[in-house]
Enzyme design. Structure first.
Site, mmCIF file in Angstrom:
data_model
loop_
_atom_site.group_PDB
_atom_site.id
_atom_site.type_symbol
_atom_site.label_atom_id
_atom_site.label_comp_id
_atom_site.label_asym_id
_atom_site.label_seq_id
_atom_site.Cartn_x
_atom_site.Cartn_y
_atom_site.Cartn_z
ATOM 1 N N GLU A 1 0.890 -1.169 0.000
ATOM 2 C CA GLU A 1 0.000 0.000 0.000
ATOM 3 C C GLU A 1 0.919 1.208 0.000
ATOM 4 O O GLU A 1 1.543 1.539 1.013
ATOM 5 C CB GLU A 1 -0.900 -0.012 1.242
ATOM 6 C CG GLU A 1 -1.822 -1.225 1.324
ATOM 7 C CD GLU A 1 -2.914 -1.230 0.257
ATOM 8 O OE1 GLU A 1 -3.208 -0.175 -0.323
ATOM 9 O OE2 GLU A 1 -3.463 -2.321 -0.001
ATOM 10 N N CYS B 1 -1.903 9.212 2.462
ATOM 11 C CA CYS B 1 -1.695 8.626 1.129
ATOM 12 C C CYS B 1 -2.812 8.987 0.159
ATOM 13 O O CYS B 1 -2.579 9.151 -1.028
ATOM 14 C CB CYS B 1 -1.575 7.116 1.256
ATOM 15 S SG CYS B 1 -2.981 6.384 2.125
HETATM 16 P P1 NAP Z 1 8.575 4.881 4.257
HETATM 17 O O1 NAP Z 1 9.719 5.765 4.436
HETATM 18 O O2 NAP Z 1 8.490 4.059 3.031
HETATM 19 O O3 NAP Z 1 8.527 3.931 5.542
HETATM 20 C C1 NAP Z 1 7.529 2.942 5.689
HETATM 21 C C2 NAP Z 1 8.043 1.874 6.631
HETATM 22 O O4 NAP Z 1 9.129 1.189 6.016
HETATM 23 C C3 NAP Z 1 8.571 2.409 7.961
HETATM 24 O O5 NAP Z 1 8.245 1.499 8.974
HETATM 25 C C4 NAP Z 1 10.057 2.424 7.717
HETATM 26 O O6 NAP Z 1 10.766 2.404 8.942
HETATM 27 C C5 NAP Z 1 10.215 1.145 6.922
HETATM 28 N N1 NAP Z 1 11.447 0.973 6.157
HETATM 29 C C6 NAP Z 1 12.279 1.899 5.652
HETATM 30 N N2 NAP Z 1 13.293 1.298 4.998
HETATM 31 C C7 NAP Z 1 13.098 -0.037 5.086
HETATM 32 C C8 NAP Z 1 13.806 -1.204 4.624
HETATM 33 N N3 NAP Z 1 14.941 -1.121 3.935
HETATM 34 N N4 NAP Z 1 13.310 -2.422 4.907
HETATM 35 C C9 NAP Z 1 12.171 -2.545 5.616
HETATM 36 N N5 NAP Z 1 11.475 -1.490 6.103
HETATM 37 C C10 NAP Z 1 11.919 -0.250 5.826
HETATM 38 O O7 NAP Z 1 7.176 5.669 4.333
HETATM 39 P P2 NAP Z 1 6.771 6.749 5.423
HETATM 40 O O8 NAP Z 1 7.593 7.959 5.171
HETATM 41 O O9 NAP Z 1 6.774 6.141 6.769
HETATM 42 O O10 NAP Z 1 5.244 6.995 5.046
HETATM 43 C C11 NAP Z 1 4.825 7.867 4.053
HETATM 44 C C12 NAP Z 1 4.536 7.150 2.748
HETATM 45 O O11 NAP Z 1 3.610 6.091 2.964
HETATM 46 C C13 NAP Z 1 3.863 8.033 1.733
HETATM 47 O O12 NAP Z 1 4.418 7.793 0.458
HETATM 48 C C14 NAP Z 1 2.410 7.592 1.771
HETATM 49 O O13 NAP Z 1 1.677 7.857 0.599
HETATM 50 C C15 NAP Z 1 2.545 6.142 2.022
HETATM 51 N N6 NAP Z 1 1.308 5.596 2.609
HETATM 52 C C16 NAP Z 1 0.519 4.743 1.885
HETATM 53 C C17 NAP Z 1 -0.686 4.267 2.417
HETATM 54 C C18 NAP Z 1 -1.603 3.357 1.650
HETATM 55 O O14 NAP Z 1 -2.474 2.729 2.272
HETATM 56 N N7 NAP Z 1 -1.479 3.235 0.334
HETATM 57 C C19 NAP Z 1 -1.067 4.667 3.697
HETATM 58 C C20 NAP Z 1 -0.249 5.548 4.389
HETATM 59 C C21 NAP Z 1 0.946 5.989 3.844
HETATM 60 P P3 NAP Z 1 11.535 3.727 9.467
HETATM 61 O O15 NAP Z 1 10.632 4.888 9.236
HETATM 62 O O16 NAP Z 1 11.777 3.441 10.899
HETATM 63 O O17 NAP Z 1 12.796 3.784 8.660
#
Ligand code: NAP
Ligand code: MG
Length: 493
Positions: free
Chosen positions: A261, A295
């Site tokens: 997602e 998102c």
């Molecule tokens: P993100 O930077 O992609 O992080 C998401 C998760 O992945 C966090 O728990 C992060 O941990 C972890 N992560 C980072 N690098 C990783 C790796 N190499 N291996 C495994 N896990 C890893 O996203 P965010 O900044 O938290 O959230 C914002 C984004 O999420 C936006 O693009 C938004 O559109 C999207 N989003 C989508 C939905 C949907 O339902 N489609 C809902 C909400 C948000 P850390 O932060 O601790 O590094």
């Protein structure tokens, strides 16, 4: 009623939650959880290392067996307890959502309520894992399809709607008989993970069925995904990290299932017969709720030239009047960016929009971590600002001539999560919606819509996989064919 002696109120979080115990991680790095509005440190947790992670997966694997065979009514009773505790502790949940990730009171309340609704929906799922018997052309053979849980599901969640989004995967995975290892973002370690662990613990979930690991992604991120015990990874987050996680899922010891997602750049289309007052209200809440860090948030509003002036005349003053600043203030719609990285990213995007020649009809200087609402017009699809996901209180407005141009602009994006179209002609709205390249299109409603009993998910770079009702039950279970031969078969050799 007897008070729960071992459950603190308010909750405390002594670190990782593994095998039903609370303890510091073994990595030794201290992860700080800070309030984005005033910078105050709320909590420090010693991060997990790979041995903690292995222990969490191992304990989940062991605990899953008994959990799968727990009677559906017993599973449902625990989930109903979860919903009850969430209601009773709503003030505590809302307070954490405000102080940990900069939620306004409005957003935090919506998030807490949506989460309870999701738990109540999932409490019925233990009864909905059904198999079937399929007709077979082989004499005397009965082919049965059993539906069973995947086993252990690894959940990775983002910081923006952390309580709801972590729980969306956790509660549904548990309801259909899986065990879970959850890795919240470090930015939302409490609301995205530890707070849920406390609630499920208090609700009576057996130890080991849910484990929460807090750690740095560079230390445990890849290992979390490739661990062979995880049969499926449910990832919610950015498209770039999602792409990486998807590749890892195909390269470990076992090829595993994945649901992604991811990000969005949701369009809201205002056709020439739209109810403008309603469209303006939907744009405002759909864009500025949680300062645009959602998102499904409306990144782009696409307005027909016949109603453009009328729309802008109503839209700009209403946005200008929005309350921004301290998220604890009632009525505040725009609070702080969640951290310095997100703040810098959005400020750079504002500068980019100016540089690309968009007209800034509303702007203003940030106050601390709070960015006031920005409106850019004269935006064209070739601008980067129109193509990127903007996770902040910045909206781009497009002026178009007719439905065909509106549709072209609407679909001119790499993303395809949510979308909406405003028209007073329902048939016109449906025919427009059917040509939108997105997982979800709402007619006469904002792009930020999520109902736990129906489908949720995106197309294109917004991901694969579906949440909600029958879709998530199917996602988090697998079919197993078992055939029974009842007659004696003559084999040729
Ligand atoms: P993100 O930077 O992609 O992080 C998401 C998760 O992945 C966090 O728990 C992060 O941990 C972890 N992560 C980072 N690098 C990783 C790796 N190499 N291996 C495994 N896990 C890893 O996203 P965010 O900044 O938290 O959230 C914002 C984004 O999420 C936006 O693009 C938004 O559109 C999207 N989003 C989508 C939905 C949907 O339902 N489609 C809902 C909400 C948000 P850390 O932060 O601790 O590094
Ligand atoms: Mg924080």
């Amino acid at each position: 009623m007897k008070a729960e002696s071992n459950i603190p109120s308010p909750y405390v979080f002594p670190g990782q939650y593994i095998a039903g115990s609370w303890r510091p991680g073994r990595h030794g790095n201290v992860i700080k959880d800070a309030n984005p509005f005033d910078g105050k440190v709320l909590l420090e947790v010693v991060g997990a290392d790979r041995t903690d992670l292995d222990e969490a997966y191992q304990t989940a694997k062991t605990a899953q067996v008994a959990w799968e065979h727990t009677l559906p009514g017993q599973k449902a009773a625990i989930l109903r307890n979860v919903a009850r505790i969430m209601r009773e502790r709503k003030d505590e949940i809302v307070s954490w959502l405000i102080k940990e990730v900069g939620s306004t009171i409005i957003k935090a309340t919506i998030e807490a309520d949506m989460t309870v609704a999701g738990v109540e929906e999932a409490a019925a799922y233990p009864y909905r894992v059904e198999g079937k018997i399929v007709p077979c052309d082989d004499e005397g053979t009965e082919t049965r399809i059993y539906r069973r849980p995947i086993g252990v599901i690894g959940v990775i969640s983002p910081w923006n709607f952390p309580f709801y989004l972590s729980n969306r995967s956790v509660v549904t995975a548990l309801a259909v008989g899986n065990a879970v290892v959850l890795k919240p973002s470090q930015t939302s370690m409490v609301t995205g993970g530890l707070l849920l662990a406390r609630i499920y613990e208090e609700a009576g979930l057996p130890p080991g069925v849910l484990n929460v690991i807090v750690g740095s992604s560079s230390e445990i991120g890849d290992a979390f995904v490739t661990n062979p015990i995880a049969g499926f990874i449910s990832f919610t987050g950015s498209t770039s990290v999602g792409r990486h996680v998807a590749q890892l899922c195909k390269t470990g010891k076992y090829i595993k299932g994945i649901a992604l997602e991811l990000g969005g750049s949701s369009p809201m289309v205002v056709l020439d017969d739209a109810d403008i007052d309603m469209a303006v209200g939907a744009t405002i809440l759909g864009r500025f709720l949680h300062q645009g860090m959602i998102c499904m948030s409306t990144n782009r509003v696409i307005v027909d030239s016949k109603v453009y002036d009328q729309f802008m005349k109503a839209f700009v003053p209403r946005v200008k009047a929005l309350k921004y600043g301290d998220p604890n203030e009632p009525g505040c719609l725009i609070g702080p960016m969640v951290n310095q990285d997100q703040f810098d990213l959005v400020i750079d995007q504002i500068k980019l929009a100016r540089k690309e020649g968009a007209t800034e009809v509303l702007g203003g200087e940030p106050v601390g971590m709070v960015i006031p609402p920005h409106i850019f017009t004269d935006v064209t699809t070739d601008m980067k600002i129109a193509q990127q996901e903007v996770f902040g209180p910045v909206i781009t407005v497009f002026k178009v001539n007719g439905d065909e141009e509106a549709l072209r602009v609407c679909n001119d994006t790499d993303f395809g999560l949510s979308s909406s179209v405003f028209t007073q002609n329902e048939a016109r709205g449906v025919s427009f919606a059917r040509r939108v390249e997105a997982g979800m299109t709402h007619i006469n409603d904002m792009t930020v819509c999520d109902y736990p009993n129906t489908m949720f998910g995106g197309e294109k770079n917004s991901g694969i996989g579906r949440f909600g009702g029958e879709w998530i039950i199917s996602e988090f279970t697998r079919d197993h064919l078992i055939s029974v031969k009842r007659t004696k078969k003559q084999y040729p050799f």
